[in-house]
Design a protein around this motif. Structure first.
Motif, mmCIF file in Angstrom:
data_model
loop_
_atom_site.group_PDB
_atom_site.id
_atom_site.type_symbol
_atom_site.label_atom_id
_atom_site.label_comp_id
_atom_site.label_asym_id
_atom_site.label_seq_id
_atom_site.Cartn_x
_atom_site.Cartn_y
_atom_site.Cartn_z
ATOM 1 N N GLY A 91 -53.928 33.709 27.335
ATOM 2 C CA GLY A 91 -54.371 34.387 26.316
ATOM 3 C C GLY A 91 -54.203 36.102 25.750
ATOM 4 O O GLY A 91 -54.635 36.323 25.010
ATOM 5 N N ASP A 92 -52.895 36.227 26.247
ATOM 6 C CA ASP A 92 -52.120 37.221 25.875
ATOM 7 C C ASP A 92 -51.911 37.137 24.451
ATOM 8 O O ASP A 92 -51.320 35.497 24.192
ATOM 9 N N ILE A 151 -59.551 16.305 29.709
ATOM 10 C CA ILE A 151 -58.947 16.357 29.078
ATOM 11 C C ILE A 151 -59.400 16.197 28.040
ATOM 12 O O ILE A 151 -58.319 16.342 27.036
ATOM 13 N N GLN A 152 -59.946 17.020 27.685
ATOM 14 C CA GLN A 152 -60.607 17.361 26.309
ATOM 15 C C GLN A 152 -59.946 19.004 26.094
ATOM 16 O O GLN A 152 -60.061 18.853 25.160
ATOM 17 N N PHE A 153 -59.676 19.432 26.859
ATOM 18 C CA PHE A 153 -58.523 20.295 26.228
ATOM 19 C C PHE A 153 -56.636 19.977 26.692
ATOM 20 O O PHE A 153 -56.399 20.677 26.508
ATOM 21 N N VAL A 154 -56.866 18.726 26.285
ATOM 22 C CA VAL A 154 -55.022 18.450 26.286
ATOM 23 C C VAL A 154 -55.148 17.702 24.951
ATOM 24 O O VAL A 154 -56.010 17.077 24.090
ATOM 25 N N THR A 160 -52.376 25.931 18.521
ATOM 26 C CA THR A 160 -51.947 26.877 17.380
ATOM 27 C C THR A 160 -51.432 27.955 17.125
ATOM 28 O O THR A 160 -51.802 28.670 17.991
ATOM 29 N N LEU A 161 -49.905 27.746 17.291
ATOM 30 C CA LEU A 161 -48.859 29.299 17.185
ATOM 31 C C LEU A 161 -49.139 30.053 16.706
ATOM 32 O O LEU A 161 -49.238 29.352 15.352
ATOM 33 N N ARG A 162 -49.660 31.587 16.536
ATOM 34 C CA ARG A 162 -49.825 32.302 15.085
ATOM 35 C C ARG A 162 -48.741 33.243 15.565
ATOM 36 O O ARG A 162 -48.809 34.163 16.831
ATOM 37 N N THR A 163 -47.641 33.249 14.281
ATOM 38 C CA THR A 163 -47.041 35.420 14.661
ATOM 39 C C THR A 163 -47.672 35.619 13.422
ATOM 40 O O THR A 163 -47.871 35.831 12.111
ATOM 41 N N LEU A 170 -51.634 32.410 21.031
ATOM 42 C CA LEU A 170 -51.635 30.804 20.780
ATOM 43 C C LEU A 170 -53.596 30.791 21.217
ATOM 44 O O LEU A 170 -54.292 31.566 21.787
ATOM 45 N N GLU A 171 -53.756 29.826 20.154
ATOM 46 C CA GLU A 171 -55.171 29.554 19.890
ATOM 47 C C GLU A 171 -55.685 28.186 20.413
ATOM 48 O O GLU A 171 -54.635 27.140 20.622
ATOM 49 N N GLY A 172 -56.909 28.116 20.661
ATOM 50 C CA GLY A 172 -56.798 26.169 20.855
ATOM 51 C C GLY A 172 -57.227 26.235 22.692
ATOM 52 O O GLY A 172 -58.375 25.537 22.710
ATOM 53 N N GLY A 173 -57.739 27.373 23.507
ATOM 54 C CA GLY A 173 -57.732 27.571 24.482
ATOM 55 C C GLY A 173 -57.096 26.308 25.369
ATOM 56 O O GLY A 173 -57.652 25.990 26.800
#
Length: 345
Positions: A91-92, A151-154, A160-163, A170-173
């Motif tokens: 989460g960094d 599986i719910q996290f796969v 989504t990769l934010r820049t 990284l977003e989405g957990g």
């Protein structure tokens, strides 16, 4: 008079032929006297496997190769606590990383093209089955229930990769695992570094994934073997099923015959089906893909192992930029199929 002219004409032709032959011999001698550049060799350990690199250069380029390998490790290693991948998984927010970004987007493309059979968000499943950072399973009790919760996290569609302003997050957990693509990409990165330093002929091999350019030290194409898929975790059995003669391309092979273990009398292979969360059980024994880039070949080889020979063959027929050599099982027998430019051979 006419006969003399014809005789002189043939004599002239003979003289010209002799001169041309002499020039050809001199040219061959001249070429043979040219200094041949030495081929350097380097090998070592990276990404938990062995690498072998052969390249033409007057002096060793050890520092160049090591820097290239280190850059991939610092970006994509799941076992390096300071890598970009690990920090993003935690989460960094990190400095923009070109290598990670390229792998992320290539992974998205192959994920889409393979209908989810290649998916880098399998990290928690890889850990569950004992091929990640948490060690091997001690038993299989409760695995099915754990899969249902994981599986719910796969799914690449869940992240989504934010820049922004030189930073990325990284977003989405979800948590990514680049093991199925990092070795191939490492070959690409080293190959690019060698080319940037004037090498025109080289073979970069990391754990069986390969990038070749130009000619081998023998002066012909590089000969790369595909192992017969016989179960052998010691890697001592290396019987060759087929030899590929390649240049200016990349090759990657995926299979469960080396990376597996047993628990509760059950074979646990390292290939996970991201769509179900279960271990992939197909008729595919070994999938070899040839492409322009090893990052692409590596990802597709993994997807083909998950999908099985029927689906993988259909993909190869539709993706003529790829070539494939599949070893599969049918009615208890080992069979092979080669596909080049959308045609079976």
């Amino acid at each position: 008079m006419k006969n003399r002219f014809i005789k002189n004409l043939f004599s002239l032709k003979s003289l010209i032929s002799l001169i041309l032959i002499a020039l050809c011999i001199l040219l061959l001698l001249f070429e043979g006297c040219k200094p041949v550049r030495d081929y350097q060799k380097k090998e070592g350990l990276i990404f938990g496997t062995i690498y072998h690199i052969t390249y033409d250069a007057e002096q060793p380029l050890d520092s160049v190769i090591e820097a290239a390998l280190r850059s991939v490790d610092e970006s994509l290693s799941l076992f390096n606590d300071h890598s970009t991948l690990v920090r993003l998984n935690n989460g960094d927010t990190v400095d923009f990383d070109e290598l990670y970004t390229e792998v992320f987007f290539v992974g998205h493309i192959v994920n889409y093209d393979t209908e989810g059979c290649f998916d880098m968000t399998v990290a928690p499943l890889v850990n569950l089955y004992g091929f990640g950072t948490e060690g091997r399973m001690q038993d299989t009790c409760g695995v099915a229930a754990k899969v249902d919760s994981i599986i719910q996290f796969v799914g690449m569609d869940k992240c989504t990769l934010r820049t922004e302003n030189g930073k990325m997050w990284l977003e989405g957990g979800v948590k990514l695992d680049a093991a199925a693509i990092a070795k191939g990409y490492g070959c690409d990165v080293v190959a690019k570094a060698l080319a940037n330093n004037g090498c025109k002929n080289y073979c970069v091999e990391i754990g069986g994934e390969v990038v070749v350019k130009g000619l081998s030290p023998r002066g012909d194409k590089w000969r790369i073997g595909v192992n017969k898929p016989e179960e052998d975790t010691t890697c001592m059995n290396a019987e060759i099923e087929k030899v590929m003669e390649l240049t200016d391309c990349a090759m990657a092979t995926s299979g469960n015959y080396r990376n597996f273990y047993e628990v509760d009398k059950t074979k646990v292979g390292h290939t996970v089906d991201p769509r179900t969360g279960k271990l992939a059980k197909t008729d595919m024994l070994s999938a070899t893909i040839i492409a322009d880039r090893c990052i692409v070949a590596d990802a597709w080889a993994t997807a083909c192992m998950v999908a099985g020979v029927r689906q993988a063959t259909e993909w190869m027929m539709n993706h003529q930029e790829l070539s494939a050599f599949f070893i599969y099982e049918e009615n208890g027998e080992m069979k092979t199929i080669t596909i080049t430019k959308g045609k079976k051979e």
